[in-house]
Write an enzyme that holds these catalytic residues in place. Structure first.
Site: not given
Ligand code: KIV
Length: 285
Positions: A89, A119, A188
């Site tokens: 992420d 992501k 989300e």
């Molecule tokens: O950081 C994370 O776990 C996320 C989720 C809330 C989708 O981006």
């Protein structure tokens, strides 16, 4: 413990599931032992989210998380789950400033943590970042609806797209992300029918976090699923096992047993042979 070996999840696996109408499973994960369990359970997609800022580090938001903080967690999760489709992420301000910063950050997740994808949060305004990352050969997931890195602008952790105009923006954003090359989009806290509409129009997997049953897959935050986040439990999270309660009770028992000298017992310590011990006593006088 019996260990399950499974095949590596690939983009092909995810697209085949989508085409067959077989739900895709996705979970967040932040460390090696949990990743090992996730691997054994056969979860398809594992996201090392910047939510670790809240779930692991105890911040009130994800904003203080840097890429250097993320990297050891992503590497540990990769060691625990070699076969899940692993997504790193992208933390706050690692992609917002420019396409180049976005590509560099995404590249570190791939090169240093053996991720399968990254992501990022945001719609049309991030489409050029997505395109740059994808052109560099890195699969990229989009994230729309409640995007925690923009929590101040969104007015808090609340459902997004309840009004038609806001919902239309999310629908347009989803199309822009797909056109920019996202391999999947996470929605989300978007109303179920808005998620359904986007899912029907999409030719890439749509994953729901609190956005209802119509998406191609579901995501939950690990710590919400197992009673491990003490501050609050979001409505969308189902508790599948109260590990927090089990650990809490175990800790109280530990304190009680040490205090009452019930712990440790001989099976919990190591001995030395009599002759070695006699020799030692002689040596130390
Ligand atoms: O950081 C994370 O776990 C996320 C989720 C809330 C989708 O981006």
């Amino acid at each position: 413990m019996t260990e399950t070996k499974r095949q590596k999840v690939t983009l092909g696996t995810l697209y085949d599931k989508m085409r067959r109408g077989e739900p895709i499973t996705m979970i967040t994960c932040y460390d090696y032992p949990m990743a090992h369990l996730v691997e054994q359970a056969g979860v398809d997609i594992v996201l090392v989210g910047d939510s670790l800022g809240m779930t692991i580090l105890g911040y009130d938001s994800t904003l203080p998380v840097t890429q250097d903080v993320m990297m050891p967690h992503v590497q540990a999760v990769r060691r625990g789950t070699p076969n899940a489709w692993l997504i790193g992420d992208m933390p706050y301000m690692t992609y917002q400033p420019s396409v180049e910063t976005a590509i560099r950050c995404a590249g570190r997740f791939m090169a240093e943590a053996a991720c399968d994808a990254v992501k990022l949060e945001g719609g049309i305004e991030m489409a050029d970042r997505v395109a740059g990352i994808v052109k560099s050969g890195i699969p990229c997931m989009g994230h729309l609806g409640l995007t925690p890195q923009s929590v101040a602008a969104l007015g808090g952790y609340k459902v997004q797209g309840r009004g038609a105009a806001q919902a239309k923006k999310i629908v347009d954003d989803a199309r822009a992300l797909e056109d920019a090359g996202c391999f999947a989009i996470l929605l989300e806290m978007v109303p179920d029918r808005v998620c359904e509409l986007i899912t029907k129009r999409a030719s890439i997997p749509i994953i729901s976090l609190g956005s209802g049953p119509h998406a191609h897959g579901q995501l939950l935050i690990f710590h919400d699923m197992f009673g491990l986040y003490p501050k609050f439990k979001p409505k969308m999270a189902k508790v599948f096992g109260d590990a927090g309660k089990v650990i809490g009770e175990g800790l109280k028992q530990y304190v009680a047993e040490v205090t009452s000298k019930q712990f440790p017992q001989p099976e919990n310590w190591f001995g030395i042979k009599d002759d070695e011990y006699a020799e030692l006593v002689k040596m130390v006088g």
